[in-house]
Design a protein around this motif. Structure first.
Motif, PDB file in Angstrom:
ATOM      1  N   THR A 255       0.832  -1.204   0.000  1.00 38.31           N
ATOM      2  CA  THR A 255       0.000   0.000   0.000  1.00 38.31           C
ATOM      3  C   THR A 255       0.862   1.247   0.000  1.00 38.31           C
TER       4      THR A 255
ATOM      5  N   LEU B  64      -0.956   4.002   1.075  1.00 43.97           N
ATOM      6  CA  LEU B  64      -1.801   4.826   1.953  1.00 43.97           C
ATOM      7  C   LEU B  64      -0.986   5.222   3.184  1.00 43.97           C
TER       8      LEU B  64
ATOM      9  N   LEU C  86      -0.148   5.212   6.699  1.00 45.96           N
ATOM     10  CA  LEU C  86      -0.592   4.298   7.756  1.00 45.96           C
ATOM     11  C   LEU C  86      -1.037   5.038   9.019  1.00 45.96           C
TER      12      LEU C  86
ATOM     13  N   LEU D 136      -5.183   6.797   7.825  1.00 48.93           N
ATOM     14  CA  LEU D 136      -5.798   6.065   6.721  1.00 48.93           C
ATOM     15  C   LEU D 136      -7.086   6.748   6.268  1.00 48.93           C
TER      16      LEU D 136
ATOM     17  N   ILE E  22     -11.542   1.401   5.706  1.00 52.13           N
ATOM     18  CA  ILE E  22     -10.426   1.938   4.917  1.00 52.13           C
ATOM     19  C   ILE E  22     -10.852   2.071   3.458  1.00 52.13           C
TER      20      ILE E  22
ATOM     21  N   TYR F 145      -9.940   1.860   0.126  1.00 53.78           N
ATOM     22  CA  TYR F 145      -8.897   1.361  -0.769  1.00 53.78           C
ATOM     23  C   TYR F 145      -8.998   1.959  -2.170  1.00 53.78           C
TER      24      TYR F 145
ATOM     25  N   ASP G  43      -6.125   3.951  -2.653  1.00 48.37           N
ATOM     26  CA  ASP G  43      -4.801   3.324  -2.583  1.00 48.37           C
ATOM     27  C   ASP G  43      -4.178   3.300  -3.993  1.00 48.37           C
TER      28      ASP G  43
ATOM     29  N   ARG H 239      -7.359  -3.053  -2.760  1.00 51.20           N
ATOM     30  CA  ARG H 239      -6.414  -3.670  -1.852  1.00 51.20           C
ATOM     31  C   ARG H 239      -5.495  -4.640  -2.600  1.00 51.20           C
TER      32      ARG H 239
END
Ligand code: 4AD
Ligand code: MG
Length: 462
Positions: free
Chosen positions: A177, A179, A181, A184, A191, A193, A196, A201
């Protein structure tokens, strides 16, 4: 600098014509005005003995700096060696120390170190005899693997390292990822995604199988040979978080064909490495696992035992051995069970088929009994499972049901289901853990000692 490798020099005849060799000093000793250096450059298990006359011009000054671990360049003449264990030795005319290795800090001073100690200096352990031999055998096995498949017309395919499908459905993916941490992005409390890097994911692949299936259902016979990553919390001598896997996948092939290829494959690479790395293999036979050469030669000659999971459970039930985990129908075979079958009952490799569906991955073809799947594991003495494979479920509806049963999201596997919607065909394949193969062939007890820089739970040095 264009000196021949030591392996080449060791096979040369004595001659008055000078040669130049480069390498690292393994040991040195002095006696009666002479200094003896064993030098090695990793091209062969044997070292070259260099004899230095300390009374000769220029040699006495440089020689003290040529301690254990130093890199040196020696010019000299090859003479027949009076000592045992080597055909030739190099009588030095000149010596140049390229890089010193201070004795007070260079860690490889002793003749033998424990593997545990060496694990802490993974950047230097390739300079030991065992790791040199190991890396050359590892290379030999890799070449043998390609030779086997190339000779049989398989296409080497390259499946992705970063993936958005969990090929084993076991939730062991390392996440990939970009993103932040510490903050997020959320959408509806979860989350997001979509923001991302890949818009969904993603993770590191646990196996290239699913993608290899797509390629097999177009090219017929393919194989992958690449790294796999598993975030499984298994702190054992047989598990790594990063390991290499060989995965053939064959269209128009069933479980029986799959087993035939697996058996021929193992025998081919054993023969290959016995033929091509005899001196390195002798080291393992002598120091690591006495008798391993004879054992491997016998494996090459003997048909593998093939039994069903139900027969395996039966055999284990009859055993007087007291297992930590009972072996009853429905339970996965533990490594103690695999060892018992291969070491005590059958004394050699065993292929176990038709496991209960609940303990195997969603993609394995369901048998008509509705309870077992067309999977197979190849088990070997000392290690247990070395290969896992199966015939794949080729029926879209049955596969969809298995994906749901396994608690996976069908939408993640829609492309995989397409392979069954459009021109589906029986197909099968397997995965060989490359490091387990290296362990099997060399007798090395710990998987962390058969890969240059091991990554395992709680440890990723270098
Ligand atoms: O049995 P596994 O999980 O099977 C698969 O991954 C299938 N997709 C293979 C296929 O059918 N194409 O793993 C295959 C082999 C095991 O038998 C074992 O030798 C090795 O990979 N392996 C590991 N080796 C080292 N460390 C680990 N954590 C391993 N997990 C599996
Ligand atoms: Mg397995």
């Amino acid at each position: 600098m264009n000196s021949p490798r030591l392996k080449t020099v060791l096979s040369m005849q004595p001659s008055p014509e000078p040669v130049t060799v480069c390498g690292w000093v393994r040991t040195r000793r002095e006696s009666k005005g002479l200094c003896f250096l064993e030098i090695n450059d990793g091209s062969a298990v044997e070292s070259l003995q260099v004899v230095i006359d300390l009374r000769a011009d220029g040699l006495a000054e440089e020689t003290p700096r040529a301690g254990t671990g130093a890199s040196v360049e020696v010019r000299g003449t090859l003479a027949a060696s009076p000592g045992t264990g080597q055909a030739v030795e190099l009588q030095a005319l000149s010596l140049r120390v390229i890089g010193e290795a201070p004795p007070e800090s260079y860690p490889l001073q002793k003749k033998r170190h424990s593997f545990e100690f060496l694990r802490g200096i993974a950047h230097l352990r390739p300079r030991t005899n065992t790791f040199g031999a190991l890396m050359r055998v590892r290379n030999g096995l890799a070449a043998g693997i390609h030779a086997f498949f190339q000779e049989r017309g398989f296409v080497w395919v390259h499946t992705p390292i970063i993936t958005t499908s969990d090929a084993e459905g076991a939730g062991e993916l390392f996440q990939v990822t970009t993103l932040p941490l510490e903050r997020l992005p959320l959408a509806d409390g979860r989350i997001d995604y979509a923001r991302d890097f890949f818009g969904k994911r993603a993770g590191l692949t646990v196996s290239g199988q699913l993608e290899a299936e797509a390629l097999a259902l177009a090219l017929r016979d393919v194989y992958t040979f690449g790294p796999a990553f598993r975030a499984e919390n298994s702190n054992t001598s047989r598990h790594l978080a990063e390991f290499w896997m060989v995965e053939p996948e064959m269209a128009f092939c069933d479980l029986a064909g799959d087993m035939d290829v697996a058996e021929a494959f193992i025998k081919f690479i054993l023969r290959w490495v016995l033929d091509r790395c005899p001196l390195d293999m002798e080291l393992f036979d002598r120091w690591i696992e006495p008798g391993i050469l004879a054992t491997l030669r016998k494996v090459v000659e003997t048909p593998f035992v093939r039994i069903t999971y139900a027969e395996a459970i039966d055999a284990l039930g009859k055993a007087q051995a007291s297992f930590e985990y009972p072996a009853s129908w429905g339970a996965d075979l533990q490594s103690e069970h695999e060892k018992h079958l291969t070491e005590k009952v059958f004394q050699g490799p065993v292929i176990v088929t038709d496991y209960p569906k609940a303990i195997k991955a969603f993609y394995m073809k369901l048998n008509d009994d509705g309870k077992t799947v067309r999977g197979m594991d190849v088990l070997v003495p000392r290690l247990g499972e070395i290969i896992g494979g199966s015939e794949r479920e080729a029926d879209a509806e049955k596969l969809r049901a298995r994906i749901r049963e396994a608690g996976l999201d069908e939408r993640d596997y829609s492309w995989y289901l397409d392979l069954r919607r459009y021109g589906s065909a029986p197909h099968a394949g397997f995965g060989l853990g490359f490091e387990r193969l290296v362990q099997y062939v060399t007798g090395m007890a710990n998987i962390r000692d058969v890969i240059p820089f091991p990554r395992a739970v709680g440890s990723a040095e270098f």
